[in-house]
Design a protein around this motif. Structure first.
Motif, PDB file in Angstrom:
ATOM      1  N   ARG A  48      42.761 106.801  32.049  1.00  0.00           N
ATOM      2  CA  ARG A  48      41.972 106.080  33.051  1.00  0.00           C
ATOM      3  C   ARG A  48      41.473 104.748  32.502  1.00  0.00           C
ATOM      4  O   ARG A  48      41.475 103.742  33.199  1.00  0.00           O
ATOM      5  CB  ARG A  48      40.798 106.952  33.517  1.00  0.00           C
ATOM      6  CG  ARG A  48      40.508 106.806  34.998  1.00  0.00           C
ATOM      7  CD  ARG A  48      39.447 107.803  35.495  1.00  0.00           C
ATOM      8  NE  ARG A  48      39.730 109.179  35.149  1.00  0.00           N
ATOM      9  CZ  ARG A  48      38.887 109.983  34.462  1.00  0.00           C
ATOM     10  NH1 ARG A  48      37.731 109.542  34.017  1.00  0.00           N
ATOM     11  NH2 ARG A  48      39.226 111.238  34.201  1.00  0.00           N
TER      12      ARG A  48
ATOM     13  N   SER B 122      44.199 102.386  32.827  1.00  0.00           N
ATOM     14  CA  SER B 122      44.472 101.999  34.216  1.00  0.00           C
ATOM     15  C   SER B 122      43.398 101.066  34.762  1.00  0.00           C
ATOM     16  O   SER B 122      43.699 100.181  35.550  1.00  0.00           O
ATOM     17  CB  SER B 122      44.534 103.226  35.122  1.00  0.00           C
ATOM     18  OG  SER B 122      45.472 104.130  34.638  1.00  0.00           O
ATOM     19  N   ASN B 123      42.159 101.291  34.366  1.00  0.00           N
ATOM     20  CA  ASN B 123      41.051 100.586  35.027  1.00  0.00           C
ATOM     21  C   ASN B 123      40.592  99.323  34.329  1.00  0.00           C
ATOM     22  O   ASN B 123      39.866  98.525  34.913  1.00  0.00           O
ATOM     23  CB  ASN B 123      39.834 101.523  35.163  1.00  0.00           C
ATOM     24  CG  ASN B 123      40.138 102.710  36.061  1.00  0.00           C
ATOM     25  OD1 ASN B 123      41.128 102.673  36.802  1.00  0.00           O
ATOM     26  ND2 ASN B 123      39.318 103.742  35.990  1.00  0.00           N
TER      27      ASN B 123
ATOM     28  N   LEU C 246      51.178  99.814  34.166  1.00  0.00           N
ATOM     29  CA  LEU C 246      51.298 100.903  35.140  1.00  0.00           C
ATOM     30  C   LEU C 246      52.202 102.004  34.597  1.00  0.00           C
ATOM     31  O   LEU C 246      51.881 103.189  34.688  1.00  0.00           O
ATOM     32  CB  LEU C 246      51.926 100.374  36.433  1.00  0.00           C
ATOM     33  CG  LEU C 246      51.013  99.695  37.439  1.00  0.00           C
ATOM     34  CD1 LEU C 246      51.850  99.199  38.618  1.00  0.00           C
ATOM     35  CD2 LEU C 246      49.947 100.685  37.906  1.00  0.00           C
TER      36      LEU C 246
ATOM     37  N   ALA D  17      50.490 103.829  31.624  1.00  0.00           N
ATOM     38  CA  ALA D  17      49.414 104.743  32.045  1.00  0.00           C
ATOM     39  C   ALA D  17      50.039 106.038  32.552  1.00  0.00           C
ATOM     40  O   ALA D  17      49.529 107.138  32.293  1.00  0.00           O
ATOM     41  CB  ALA D  17      48.548 104.081  33.125  1.00  0.00           C
ATOM     42  N   ASP D  18      51.156 105.920  33.238  1.00  0.00           N
ATOM     43  CA  ASP D  18      51.856 107.116  33.696  1.00  0.00           C
ATOM     44  C   ASP D  18      52.396 107.903  32.490  1.00  0.00           C
ATOM     45  O   ASP D  18      52.233 109.122  32.412  1.00  0.00           O
ATOM     46  CB  ASP D  18      52.993 106.730  34.646  1.00  0.00           C
ATOM     47  CG  ASP D  18      53.799 107.946  35.074  1.00  0.00           C
ATOM     48  OD1 ASP D  18      53.195 108.824  35.730  1.00  0.00           O
ATOM     49  OD2 ASP D  18      54.994 108.036  34.745  1.00  0.00           O
TER      50      ASP D  18
END
Ligand SMILES: Cc1cc2nc3c(=O)[nH]c(=O)nc-3n(C[C@H](O)[C@H](O)[C@H](O)COP(=O)(O)OP(=O)(O)OC[C@H]3O[C@@H](n4cnc5c(N)ncnc54)[C@H](O)[C@@H]3O)c2cc1C
Ligand SMILES: *[C@@H]1O[C@H](CO)[C@@H](O)[C@H](O)[C@H]1NC(C)=O
Ligand SMILES: *[C@@H]1O[C@H](CO)[C@@H](O)[C@H](O)[C@H]1NC(C)=O
Ligand SMILES: *[C@@H]1O[C@H](CO)[C@@H](O)[C@H](O)[C@H]1NC(C)=O
Ligand SMILES: *[C@@H]1O[C@H](CO)[C@@H](O)[C@H](O)[C@H]1NC(C)=O
Ligand SMILES: *[C@@H]1O[C@H](CO)[C@@H](O)[C@H](O)[C@H]1NC(C)=O
Ligand SMILES: *[C@@H]1O[C@H](CO)[C@@H](O)[C@H](O)[C@H]1NC(C)=O
Ligand SMILES: *[C@@H]1O[C@H](CO)[C@@H](O)[C@H](O)[C@H]1NC(C)=O
Ligand SMILES: *[C@@H]1O[C@H](CO)[C@@H](O)[C@H](O)[C@H]1NC(C)=O
Ligand SMILES: *[C@@H]1O[C@H](CO)[C@@H](O)[C@H](O)[C@H]1NC(C)=O
Ligand SMILES: CC(=O)N[C@H]1CO[C@H](CO)[C@@H](O)[C@@H]1O
Length: 637
Positions: free
Chosen positions: A411, A414-415, A439, A442-443
Motif C-alpha cells: 500500500r 501504491s499510495n 503499478l 505494487a501488484d
C-alpha cells in the motif's frame, strides 16, 4: 553442426587438457587489428561482451553477411578464470572497469563499487556462474509495459545438463528438463553439496517458503535448486566465449577487433545509423580514429554502463543534459542513462555452534579436509573445489518476508507520491513510465508467485540478502569533464523508503528462518551480524543504511525497452526510438530487473535480439526455395 563439434572437443578435454580449450587457443589467428579491419561490414556489434558474442554468432550464421565485433577489453587467457574456484577468488580487476558511484545520499553518503566487465565475453567471463531466471510475472511485466506478448516469459529458455543420480537422490535435487534446450551454454549442478543445506531447506519450508521443483520454468520464487553455468564434462565455466565465440571464431565472415573503444555512432540526415568512430583503447582523448561503416545495422551491446554513454556522446539522450555538455542533440531521448536498477545486497551472519560434518568452514580451517578436497579435485574434478556458491536459494515473496506488514508495504508503494523519490532529472515522460512500472511492481509485491528478496544457501552460516525489486531508480550519465572516461553512476539506492523497509524486513525474515526447529536443532545458531542487540526496526534501519551495498553487478535498465511516451529508449523490436539501423541487445534494455541474477536473462534477450535482427534483414523477396507451395504471381501495384 558447430555445437556438436564443441561437444566433442570438450569430451576429450580431460585427456588432452591443453589443446582445445578456449583458454589455450591463440585467438590472434582469427582477429582483425587496426591494419586488417575493413571499412564496411553488414553488421557492426559494439561490445564483445556476453550479449555481443551471442548476437555476433547468430548473425554470422548467414555466410553471406559480414559481422564485425569491436570490444574494449582483451581475452582473459588465464586458465584459473574458467575454474569453479574463480568465484571464490574475487572478481578479477584486470577484467573490470575501475570506478565507483557518487556518494549515495540515502546510504550515509557511502560510495559504492560499480561492477562492469571489460573483457571478451563480458560479464559471463567474470561472473559467479549462478544461472537462473526470474518469475514468469517478472517477464510478463515487460510484455505489459510494451504491449507485446513476444516479451512475456514464453520463449526465454536456456540449457541444461543432468547431474549425477547419487547426488540427485541424496539431496533431492529437482529440475524440469522441459524448460532447457540443447544450446551452447551448459548448465549443471555442482558435484558436491554440503549436508547442511538440507536442514536449511527444511527451515525455509517451516517459515512458509514454498518449494519449487524448478525455478527456471517461470517459478523463480520459493525455494529451489538452480544450476551453475558450468560444463559438467570439464567442470569449467561455460560462457559466451566457450559457447558462442570459440565454436565459430574461424568463420571468415566474423571479425573481432579487441582493445578498441567505440567513441560515437554517426547518423545520417535521415537519422539512420551509418557508422562508428573507433580508436585504440588507452588514449583518453580521441586519437587515431577510424570510421567503420555498417550496411545493415549497428548493434549496441556495450552493457548497461556503456551503451547509454555511447549514445549520449553521439547526441542521443536527454536533450537538457546534452545541451549543457555542448553536445549537438540529434534525438531527444530522456531515458538514455535513466531507469538504472541493480540488486541491493546485505549480509546476515551466524555462528553455528553445532554443525554437520563436513561443512563449509572445513574448507577454511580443517587441514585434512582441505587436503582431501584438493586430492579429489586433482583426480576427478569433484569435491568442494568443483562448487561455486552452491545450488539452492530461496527467492521469497513479500508475504513470507513480512507476513504482518506486506500489505502495508504494498500500500505504501501504491499510495506514495513516488515522484518525490525519483532523480530530479526525470521528465514528464519518464515519470509516466515509472508510474506504469510502479503499478506493476505494487501488484508483484502482493503476489504469491513473485518475490522481493533472494537468499542463496549451501550449508554455510553467512547469507546474502539480495533485494530483487528495488523501487528507487538510478542514473548513468556522461562525465562532463571526461566524456571518454568512466560515466558518472548514481544508484540512488534506498532513496525510495520502501526499499530500506523491505531490507529491514529481510533481516527479520532471515532471523525467523533461524528460529525454526530444523535450524535450531542442527546448528544452535547465534547471530553475529547485525548482532543480537540490534532488534528494533529503527536500529535495523540504521544498520541497513550503514551497510547495504548498491550493486550485485546486475546493472540493468539504462536504455529501457518501453514506449517513447513512457521515457523508453528501444521498442520491442530493440531499435532505438527515432533512429533506423541501430538496435540495443544488452542488459540495458531490461525495463524492470527480474528476480534473478541477470546472466540467464541476458542470454535470452540476446538470442531473441538476433532473431529479430535477422528477420528484419531477410533478403527481399524471399528466395523461391523457401516456399513449399507453388508460386503465385501477384498483380503488381
Ligand atoms: C562481477 C560480476 C558478477 C556477476 N555475477 C553474476 C552471477 O553469478 N550470475 C548471473 O546471472 N549474473 C551475474 N552477473 C551479471 C551478468 O554477468 C551481466 O548482467 C551480463 O554479463 C551483462 O551482459 P551484457 O552483454 O549486458 O554486458 P557485458 O557482458 O558487460 O558486455 C559489455 C561489453 O562491452 C564492452 N564495451 C563497453 N564499452 C565499450 C566501448 N565504448 N567500445 C567497445 N566495447 C565496449 C565491455 O568491455 C564489455 O565487454 C555478474 C556481473 C558482474 C560484473
Ligand atoms: C548475398 O549477398 C549479395 C549482395 O548483398 C546478394 O546479391 C546475394 O543475393 C546474396 N545471396 C544470398 C544467398 O542471400
Ligand atoms: C582496472 O584496473 C586493473 C588493475 O587493477 C587493470 O588491470 C585494468 O586494466 C583496469 N581496467 C580498465 C578497464 O582500465
Ligand atoms: C496493443 O497491441 C494491440 C495488438 O497489436 C493493438 O491492437 C492495441 O492497440 C495496442 N494497445 C496499445 C495501448 O498500444
Ligand atoms: C523432495 O522434494 C519434493 C519437491 O519439493 C518434495 O515433494 C519431496 O517431499 C522431497 N523429498 C524428500 C525426501 O525430501
Ligand atoms: C562461536 O560460538 C562458539 C561457542 O559459543 C565459540 O566457542 C566460538 O568462539 C564462536 N565463534 C566465533 C567465530 O565467534
Ligand atoms: C575435518 O574433516 C574431516 C573429514 O570430513 C572430519 O572427519 C573431521 O572431523 C574434521 N575435523 C574437524 C576439526 O572439524
Ligand atoms: C508529487 O510530488 C511532485 C514533486 O514534488 C509534485 O510536483 C506533485 O505535485 C506531487 N503530486 C501530488 C499528487 O501530490
Ligand atoms: C548487548 O547488550 C548488553 C546489555 O546492554 C551487553 O551486556 C552485551 O555485551 C551486548 N552484546 C553484544 C553482542 O553487543
Ligand atoms: C557504520 O558501520 C561502521 C563499521 O562498518 C561503524 O564503524 C560506524 O560506527 C557505523 N555508523 C553508524 C552511523 O552506525
Ligand atoms: C561477407 C563475407 O565476408 N562473407 C564470407 C563469409 O564466409 C564465407 C565462408 O564461410 C565466405 O565465402 C564469404 O565470403
Amino acid at each position: 553442426m558447430q555445437l556438436n563439434i564443441i561437444h566433442l572437443a570438450t569430451q576429450v578435454l580431460l585427456a588432452i587438457p591443453s589443446s582445445c580449450h578456449p583458454q589455450s587457443r591463440d585467438w590472434r589467428n582469427w582477429q582483425v587489428d587496426a591494419t586488417t579491419v575493413q571499412d564496411t561490414y553488414d553488421y557492426i556489434v559494439v561490445g564483445g561482451g556476453q550479449s555481443g558474442l551471442v548476437v555476433a554468432n547468430r548473425l554470422s550464421e548467414d555466410a553471406n553477411a559480414s559481422v564485425l565485433v569491436v570490444e574494449y577489453g582483451h581475452f582473459d587467457n588465464n586458465p584459473e578464470q574458467i575454474q569453479p574456484s574463480s568465484v571464490r577468488n574475487g572478481w578479477p580487476p584486470q577484467d573490470l572497469y575501475n570506478l565507483s558511484s557518487v556518494p549515495q545520499v540515502a546510504l550515509l553518503n557511502r560510495v559504492q563499487k560499480v561492477y562492469s566487465a571489460a573483457v571478451v565475453g563480458g560479464g559471463s567471463t567474470v561472473n559467479g556462474m549462478m544461472l537462473h531466471r526470474g518469475a514468469a510475472d517478472d517477464y510478463n511485466n515487460w510484455a505489459l509495459l510494451n504491449n507485446d506478448t513476444g516479451w512475456s516469459f514464453e520463449g526465454l529458455l536456456p540449457y541444461f545438463v543432468k547431474p549425477s543420480q547419487a547426488l540427485v537422490d541424496q539431496f533431492n535435487m529437482t529440475w524440469d528438463a522441459d524448460v532447457y534446450g540443447q544450446g551452447p551454454i551448459h548448465v549443471s549442478f555442482a558435484r558436491f553439496q554440503y549436508p547442511g543445506l538440507l536442514p536449511q531447506w527444511a527451515g525455509m519450508e517451516e517459515v512458509g517458503v514454498a518449494p519449487q521443483v524448478e525455478g527456471a520454468g517461470g517459478h523463480g520464487y520459493g525455494v529451489y535448486w538452480y544450476p551453475n553455468a558450468i560444463d559438467d564434462a570439464t567442470v569449467t565455466r561455460s560462457y559466451a566465449v566457450s559457447g558462442y565465440y570459440a565454436p565459430v571464431a574461424e568463420r571468415p565472415n566474423l571479425s573481432l577487433l579487441t582493445g578498441h573503444r567505440v567513441n560515437e555512432i554517426l547518423l545520417d540526415e535521415t537519422f539512420r545509423a551509418t557508422s562508428i568512430l573507433v580508436q585504440p583503447r588507452g588514449d583518453h582523448e580521441p586519437t587515431e580514429i577510424m570510421t567503420l561503416e555498417a550496411r545493415k545495422e549497428i548493434v549496441l551491446a556495450a552493457g548497461a554502463l556503456h551503451s547509454p554513454q555511447i549514445l549520449q556522446r553521439s547526441g542521443v539522450g536527454p536533450s537538457a543534459l546534452l545541451r549543457d555538455y555542448g553536445i549537438k542533440v540529434l534525438v531527444d531521448l530522456p531515458g538514455v542513462g535513466s531507469n538504472l536498477q541493480d540488486h541491493p545486497i546485505n549480509h546476515l551472519t551466524f555462528n553455528y555452534t553445532k554443525n554437520l560434518d563436513p561443512n563449509p568452514t572445513d574448507m577454511q580451517s580443517n587441514a585434512s579436509f582441505i587436503e582431501w578436497a584438493s586430492q579429489v579435485w586433482e583426480e576427478s574434478r569433484k569435491g568442494p573445489l568443483s562448487t561455486t556458491t552452491g545450488n539452492t536459494a530461496a527467492v521469497v515473496p513479500l508475504r513470507q518476508v513480512a507476513p504482518d506488514t506486506w500489505d502495508d508495504i504494498a500500500r505504501e508503494l501504491s499510495n506514495q507520491n513516488a515522484t518525490l523519490f525519483l532523480p530530479q532529472s526525470y521528465t514528464k515522460e519518464q515519470i509516466a513510465g515509472y508510474e506504469a512500472q510502479r503499478l506493476l511492481l505494487a501488484d508483484s509485491f502482493s503476489r504469491t508467485d513473485n518475490a522481493v528478496v533472494e537468499v542463496p544457501f549451501s550449508g554455510a552460516s553467512s547469507f546474502i540478502l539480495m533485494m530483487t525489486k528495488e523501487v528507487s531508480r538510478g542514473t548513468v550519465l556522461l562525465d562532463p569533464d571526461d566524456w571518454y572516461g568512466n560515466p558518472i553512476v548514481d544508484y540512488h539506492t534506498f532513496e525510495n523508503p520502501v526499499d530500506s523497509r523491505i531490507m529491514v524486513e529481510s533481516f527479520k525474515f532471515g532471523r525467523r528462518w533461524h528460529q525454526t526447529a530444523a535450524i535450531i536443532q542442527t546448528f544452535a545458531p547465534v547471530e553475529d551480524s547485525p548482532g543480537v542487540n540490534i532488534t528494533s526496526d529503527e536500529a535495523l534501519l540504521k544498520f541497513v543504511t550503514n551497510t547495504t551495498s548498491s550493486s550485485t553487478g546486475h546493472m540493468s535498465g539504462t536504455c529501457a525497452m518501453m514506449p517513447r511516451h513512457l521515457g523508453g529508449v528501444v521498442g520491442p523490436d530493440l531499435l532505438v526510438h527515432g533512429i533506423t539501423g541501430l538496435s540495443i541487445v544488452d542488459a540495458s534494455i531490461i525495463p524492470l530487473i527480474p528476480g534473478a541474477h541477470t546472466c540467464g536473462t541476458v542470454y535470452a534477450i540476446a538470442e531473441k535480439a538476433a532473431d529479430l535482427i535477422k528477420r528484419r534483414h531477410r533478403a527481399k523477396p524471399p528466395s523461391p526455395d523457401s516456399f513449399n507451395l507453388p508460386l503465385r504471381m501477384e498483380t503488381p501495384r
